[in-house]
Design an enzyme around this catalytic site. Structure first.
Site: not given
Lengths: 224, 224
Positions: B96-98
């Site tokens: 998820v995300c970075t």
């Protein structure tokens, strides 16, 4: 601006963490998380979150946020919590999911336009509220979210009311909140019949017990 | 099925709590939360979450979930964490995300189709990944979410892949996940120009530092 969330055992954590993600990014404000005591809280699926302080140690709040989840059923008869809600609800209130039932048990919903989780929406009139069939309901300084993830939409709505559209949009962009649910099953109207039926069966006992609790509370108010 | 999330200081909590809300409701599975140590973790906005155990005590995971947030920058050079990610990423992975950058720093993105937060998407090719411009990217047994709240959509996608559509839809209905963002500002393409410009300015220093870190890591891989 002092923003505070009430957290408690057996809450539904995203009722809390969704709005936290939004409101903790408001400029010029302090966001603290309050437990009934200062002890860690376990959500209904087992996530452990540590409050910043106990409710007894909270300052007067400018924004009170009340999440929901099965844990509200016990708190609806906890006089310390109800008294605290009465004391802290004079300014802005964000009610998420069945947090509305808790606010109602404190006698705070009389005459309010409100909403809550789809499975509990029929309980609101028992507490004196008028149900509005919207995901986010604004009633004066109060903002009500329907179930669980509606708290994110309601918190963004509140952020815009408190700090203007651009601040809310900046938070939304940071959160990359441009949702694309893989299914259209998030409401009783859109979920497949078999899925809805299973969910209703799953919640029937909780919802029945909740009605009994609410009627006991309300009759207590009437005949103290 | 053993599901595990890595949590860490300065993560963005909803990268974790969004998927937790979904995956902790999968039938027949155990969901545990792992810290680098067993100590409580503080997200970038100050929320304190307690892990169930340290990564050293995790069993082999069937599903590894890696959230993101500014805390990834330090972890990208933490050899214990990188070794753990290499060991635990053999089955299903939800990035998820970075969190994707962390997996990339572990050398796990080479040749993968992936995505991450909009402000870091240009960093993925530095780590050997091919960027796909979608909110949720499925690459074999790996599911990548774009920024922050995309983790909810990705987790529902993963739930359906693991347990079928009806289970995922039941969880979506419980969460009343029928989002209605009050603004259309969740992506760089849709946000007002002034909002996007402010967000980019806000993140410029972090993103530049991140690029330097990634180039140092990658050159370390090339010349050990």
């Amino acid at each position: 601006m002092d923003i505070g969330s009430l957290i408690f055992d057996d809450m539904d954590q995203i009722d809390f963490t969704g709005p936290f993600e939004v409101l903790s990014r408001l400029p010029g404000s302090s966001y603290r998380v309050y437990g009934v005591t200062g002890a860690p809280v376990r959500d209904i699926r087992g996530l452990t979150i540590v409050p910043d302080a106990a409710i007894a140690d909270a300052p007067p709040l400018d924004v009170l946020h009340v999440p929901g989840g099965q844990g509200v059923d016990v708190l609806m008869e906890n006089e310390e919590v109800l008294a605290w809600l009465r004391k802290q609800s004079g300014n802005v209130v964000l009610s998420v999911c069945t947090g509305a039932l808790l606010l109602g048990a404190a006698g705070l919903l009389t005459g309010r336009r409100a909403t809550t989780h789809w499975a509990s929406v029929h309980l609101l009139p028992e507490l004196g509220a008028e149900v509005v069939d919207q995901r986010v309901v604004v009633d004066g300084d109060w903002v009500f979210a329907a179930g669980v993830t509606a708290g994110i939409d309601a918190a963004l709505t509140l952020a815009a009311r408190l700090h203007g559209d651009e601040v809310a949009q900046g938070i939304q962009l940071h959160m990359q909140y441009a949702p694309e649910p893989p299914f259209d099953a998030g409401t009783p109207e859109t979920a497949p019949a078999v899925v809805l039926e299973a969910a209703r069966a799953d919640m029937a006992a909780v919802t029945r017990r909740r009605l009994t609790t609410i009627r006991r509370i309300v009759s207590g108010h009437a005949h103290p």
